[in-house]
Design a protein around this motif. Sequence first.
Motif, mmCIF file in Angstrom:
data_model
loop_
_atom_site.group_PDB
_atom_site.id
_atom_site.type_symbol
_atom_site.label_atom_id
_atom_site.label_comp_id
_atom_site.label_asym_id
_atom_site.label_seq_id
_atom_site.Cartn_x
_atom_site.Cartn_y
_atom_site.Cartn_z
ATOM 1 N N VAL A 291 0.859 -1.202 0.054
ATOM 2 C CA VAL A 291 -0.013 -0.010 -0.068
ATOM 3 C C VAL A 291 0.926 0.954 -0.030
ATOM 4 C CG1 VAL A 291 -1.808 1.280 1.225
ATOM 5 C CG2 VAL A 291 -1.708 -1.207 1.330
ATOM 6 N N LEU A 292 0.952 2.035 -1.139
ATOM 7 C CA LEU A 292 1.788 2.879 -1.513
ATOM 8 C C LEU A 292 1.260 4.636 -1.062
ATOM 9 C CD1 LEU A 292 4.787 3.255 -2.619
ATOM 10 C CD2 LEU A 292 3.721 3.846 -4.682
ATOM 11 N N ALA A 293 1.644 5.279 -0.282
ATOM 12 C CA ALA A 293 0.994 6.560 0.534
ATOM 13 C C ALA A 293 2.154 7.652 -0.092
ATOM 14 C CB ALA A 293 0.875 6.560 1.736
ATOM 15 N N ARG A 294 1.560 8.702 -0.875
ATOM 16 C CA ARG A 294 2.421 9.677 -1.141
ATOM 17 C C ARG A 294 2.972 10.516 0.058
ATOM 18 N NH1 ARG A 294 1.038 14.900 -2.406
ATOM 19 N NH2 ARG A 294 -1.046 14.477 -1.687
ATOM 20 N N ARG A 295 2.269 10.725 1.005
ATOM 21 C CA ARG A 295 2.568 11.437 2.238
ATOM 22 C C ARG A 295 3.049 10.560 3.411
ATOM 23 N NH1 ARG A 295 -1.302 16.218 3.049
ATOM 24 N NH2 ARG A 295 -2.723 14.946 3.025
ATOM 25 N N GLY A 296 3.113 11.417 4.618
ATOM 26 C CA GLY A 296 3.470 10.305 5.660
ATOM 27 C C GLY A 296 2.280 9.641 6.566
ATOM 28 N N VAL A 297 2.938 9.188 7.483
ATOM 29 C CA VAL A 297 1.620 8.307 8.303
ATOM 30 C C VAL A 297 0.546 9.266 8.981
ATOM 31 C CG1 VAL A 297 2.998 8.197 10.392
ATOM 32 C CG2 VAL A 297 1.109 6.647 10.115
ATOM 33 N N ALA A 298 0.968 10.386 9.505
ATOM 34 C CA ALA A 298 0.101 11.521 10.176
ATOM 35 C C ALA A 298 -0.832 12.101 9.230
ATOM 36 C CB ALA A 298 0.891 12.678 10.650
#
Length: 559
Positions: A291-298
Amino acid sequence: MAHVITRPCCNDASCVSVCPVNCIHPTPDEPEFFTAEMLFIDPETCIDCGACIDECPVEAIIPDDQLEERDEPYLQINADYYNDHDVEGGLVPPKKSPQLPDKPLHVAIVGAGPAAFYAAEELVRKQQVSVDMFDRLPTPYGLVRAGVAPDHAATKGVEAGFAAVAAKKNFSYFLNVEVGKHITQDELAERYHAVIYAVGAPTDKRLGVEGEDLPNSLPATEFVAWYNGHPDYVNLSVDLSAERAVVVGNGNVALDVARILVSDPDELAGTDIADHALAALRDSKITEVVVLARRGVAQAAYTNSEFLALGDVDGVDVVIDPDELVLDPATESAYDDGTLDSTITTKIRLAREFAERPATPGNRRIVFRFLASPVAITGGNGVETLTCVRNTYADATGPSAAVTPTGETFDIDAGLVLRAIGYRGVPVTDLPFDEGHGVVPNAAGRVQAAADGDVISGLYVAGWIKRGATGGIGRNRLCGQETAESVIADFVAGTLPEPTISREGVADLVADRGAHRIDLAGWKRIDQAERTAGKTGGRRRVKLVDITALEAAAQSEPA
């Protein structure tokens, strides 16, 4: 003893109105309601009256002494909300119903999803209002049927409320009737005082990268429709022969598709997943989903409840490299000094807890990657490699922190790429459209000729086509109600156009143009046929996924 709201929460706020001590927040009158992941019960205020349990349509509210082990984290999640939110007691007084003119009001609603039903629910409370609901599919309920994951059956509990609306004497179904083909917008306007379009946002946003249209690079919107048995996507080509898939995006839809890809097919066999999808998943070779996220966990778009639930999927590890959990400076500072919003604090805490869990040999895996964006998809006859760039924070603004690419790239070998970066509305024939926002321009649901332009009398919108593809069932309830209230207000004000042709001939009109209309009785036959087929295998239902089969079931005599 207090009550606790758990994962299935649909945010429709029906529980708020029945609470005698105002212990459920945020309420629809509080600004945070529109962005809240779920509702929360204050354990210090709850008096254990049980009114909210009786009212909840999705069985999400549980007494704290009856929580299953997997739901115990919600004790803390509910309590944490009240650590940084001040709330006021006292119920919001009920709205005073306007005095309606002593004449009938005929309303057509195009679409049969949640926003459509919530608008209809508000309208059919008035006996002089008649509602005809049109949908091009033979089945109602929109994304509740074709979008909610099959292993989230509790969420589909809202269908009971929709069925109650459809059972009203002043409500009629025109299912399997396509507006624009079997009847035009102008013909609706001639026959109804008001027409509400609640047609959703049916397409996906694109990545805009090279190779995006390779075979097995698919929108998650289509993949979700495929495994949920949407008739338009029964024959979608999905190749599950590779060991790894990548889901681009990290909202709840991304988590849904990742979970479905690695769930035990024997567990899914007890749900209402489409038979063709279940067969394909039984033969699947996929053991890992990234699962690829452009930004951070927050800044993760998923809700804490859906993220937490991943840890309960049998035979699946949630894998997070602790080095991936980098916070932007503003969030890190607020986290350290205890001033960060509780929802984001929980998001970070849960991710760190997952990162500490040991892997189980032989388990399938959902791997979260943060601060990374796809830049190209490559392969010969289909997807083989996803090239990504690492991102870094461009500013320090906390929840809205922007990111910028670093120039450092890496490859992920994968045979399937699903983009889950959002839904988007499409133009509606004969209605104005705002291309930039993917919505019909409107003011409180009243269609406008252009943004901030004049209102077009008698035309309305509700749901995602009204405000964009944001918010779930709860937001759609308020959205549909607002539009219905605009219709009623215009009826009272005398500004609605008078029909020039009776609506009584609509059924004959659409039949003459080839529509095989399905009414309430026909839908009940389909529903019964699916539920009866499901009983054999201990399933909620076995969905009919072919238009011809659905039409035949609608006409069949009950056994």
